[in-house]
Scaffold this active site. Structure first.
Site, PDB file in Angstrom:
ATOM      1  N   HIS A   1       3.718  10.884   2.309  1.00  0.00           N
ATOM      2  CA  HIS A   1       3.155  11.853   1.364  1.00  0.00           C
ATOM      3  C   HIS A   1       4.002  13.165   1.164  1.00  0.00           C
ATOM      4  O   HIS A   1       4.422  13.574   0.282  1.00  0.00           O
ATOM      5  CB  HIS A   1       1.913  12.213   1.823  1.00  0.00           C
ATOM      6  CG  HIS A   1       0.834  11.033   1.468  1.00  0.00           C
ATOM      7  ND1 HIS A   1       0.714  10.264   0.154  1.00  0.00           N
ATOM      8  CD2 HIS A   1       0.167  10.364   2.427  1.00  0.00           C
ATOM      9  CE1 HIS A   1      -0.283   9.320   0.507  1.00  0.00           C
ATOM     10  NE2 HIS A   1      -0.386   9.391   2.048  1.00  0.00           N
TER      11      HIS A   1
ATOM     12  N   ASP B   1       0.647   4.327  -2.554  1.00  0.00           N
ATOM     13  CA  ASP B   1       0.531   5.770  -2.396  1.00  0.00           C
ATOM     14  C   ASP B   1       1.730   6.391  -3.119  1.00  0.00           C
ATOM     15  O   ASP B   1       1.386   7.501  -3.591  1.00  0.00           O
ATOM     16  CB  ASP B   1       0.584   5.877  -0.740  1.00  0.00           C
ATOM     17  CG  ASP B   1      -0.301   5.753   0.002  1.00  0.00           C
ATOM     18  OD1 ASP B   1      -1.539   5.576  -0.642  1.00  0.00           O
ATOM     19  OD2 ASP B   1      -0.412   5.493   1.135  1.00  0.00           O
TER      20      ASP B   1
ATOM     21  N   HIS C   1       0.858  -1.216   0.087  1.00  0.00           N
ATOM     22  CA  HIS C   1       0.133   0.000  -0.105  1.00  0.00           C
ATOM     23  C   HIS C   1       0.776   1.230   0.097  1.00  0.00           C
ATOM     24  O   HIS C   1       0.525   2.230  -0.705  1.00  0.00           O
ATOM     25  CB  HIS C   1      -0.965   0.145   1.144  1.00  0.00           C
ATOM     26  CG  HIS C   1      -1.999   1.071   1.189  1.00  0.00           C
ATOM     27  ND1 HIS C   1      -2.912   1.357   0.513  1.00  0.00           N
ATOM     28  CD2 HIS C   1      -1.618   2.433   1.691  1.00  0.00           C
ATOM     29  CE1 HIS C   1      -3.521   2.500   0.485  1.00  0.00           C
ATOM     30  NE2 HIS C   1      -2.852   3.106   1.252  1.00  0.00           N
TER      31      HIS C   1
END
Length: 352
Positions: free
Chosen positions: A315, A292, A288
């Protein structure tokens, strides 16, 4: 998306002279054809007579709705066809004037636990765009208008798989303009204590991600993959976002995770997975994180020709990596993508 639909192929460029990515330890061979077909030295339109790959959009509009994982607000979203060179656009249909925000690194701001883009001329934003962005890249969509009536993209099941399904249902249409990509020419790296993100020259697009958590259920994991339509759909798209039970109350005090549940996230309590169905992959957590990063990197505005390596990167760090990439013109070049072989099964795209 048919598995034959490739996001991008052979490039109109020679191999970079510096810093090739070393993916051999992860079972990837940088000398072998990947998402670009021929690897280093692939011929472009100027030699060999290969034709340019065309940009894509959706054949039809398609709709979905769901709750935002952080704000908890239900939103409705429609993905619509867009003209060539439009890129990925989000339109806030619920706000006066329906402001449109390009999904670009230059519109992004650092935000906890998600990727967020903001308008420059009004108070409008869209958050948690990363899963949808990853699906668009994985399915090879260059141009789309996304109308949304709230500030956050629906979390769906916490992965990119529902968005891949929507794109498959809408279909893919080719446009007349040539498809372009951003080719990384030099190694670019950003870091902070215990975290690193880097882009390296590479004749394709690959991700190599490592994580480590104290939780016994997660621990240390590493995932490396050459990103192709098939590998994205089968090996990456179904990996769900995750969180830890002991953090839930604190996140909600901060106004986050209001829409999170066992229906849209993997929840971990020390060494126990609380979801009744367990994990979709044995290393779903690191997959995952790779998902992202793929979505965040698509805020470059074009597909990247590069290898991405992330060590506990989130992020914010990935956004700083894009900022560092575009800070110097010598770090990259824009290239047109061309077909390498009409017999290559990856060219059997819908409508090709």
């Amino acid at each position: 998306m048919a598995d034959g639909m490739t996001p991008f192929r052979v490039i109109q460029s020679h191999a970079a002279e510096q810093g090739s990515a070393d993916l051999s330890s992860a079972g990837l061979d940088a000398t072998q054809p990947g998402v670009f077909g021929q690897g280093a030295g692939g011929q472009g339109t100027s030699s060999g007579g290969a034709s340019a790959i065309r940009q894509t959009t959706l054949k039809n509009a398609i709709h979905c709705s769901g709750v935002g994982v952080h704000g908890g607000q239900k939103t409705c979203m429609t993905l619509k066809p867009a003209e060539a060179d439009s890129g990925i656009l989000f339109r806030r249909s619920d706000l006066p004037g329906q402001p449109t925000i390009p999904a670009l690194w230059s519109q992004a701001v650092e935000s906890p636990l998600c990727s967020r883009i903001v308008a420059r001329d009004c108070d409008a934003s869209v958050s948690t765009i990363e899963h949808l962005m990853a699906a668009l890249l994985g399915c090879g969509i260059d141009n789309v208008l996304i109308e949304i009536d709230g500030p956050e993209v629906p979390i769906m099941d916490g992965s990119a798989a529902p968005f891949v399904f929507l794109i498959e249902c809408a279909g893919i249409a080719q446009l007349d303009s040539a498809r372009k990509a951003i080719k990384v020419l030099k190694p670019v790296e950003v870091s902070e204590p215990h975290r690193t993100a880097r882009l390296l020259p590479y004749d394709g697009f690959a991700v190599d991600f490592a994580i480590h958590f104290d939780s016994k259920a997660v621990g240390g994991q590493r995932f490396a993959c050459e990103v192709t339509p098939t590998s994205f759909k089968q090996e990456i798209s179904r990996a769900r976002t995750f969180g830890f039970l002991h953090e839930v109350d604190e996140l909600r005090k901060l106004g986050l995770a209001k829409g999170g549940s066992l229906d849209n996230a993997v929840v971990v309590d020390d060494d126990v997975i609380l979801n009744a169905g367990g994990l979709r992959y044995s290393d779903e957590f690191v997959r995952h994180k790779a998902l992202d990063s793929i979505g965040d990197l698509y805020m470059a505005g074009r597909p990247l020709i590069a290898s991405f390596q992330g060590d506990k990167a989130g992020h914010a760090l990935t956004l700083r990596l894009l900022q560092a990439l575009f800070a110097k013109a010598s770090n990259y070049t824009e290239v047109e993508l061309v077909e390498s072989s009409v017999s290559d099964e990856l060219l059997l795209a819908a409508g090709a």
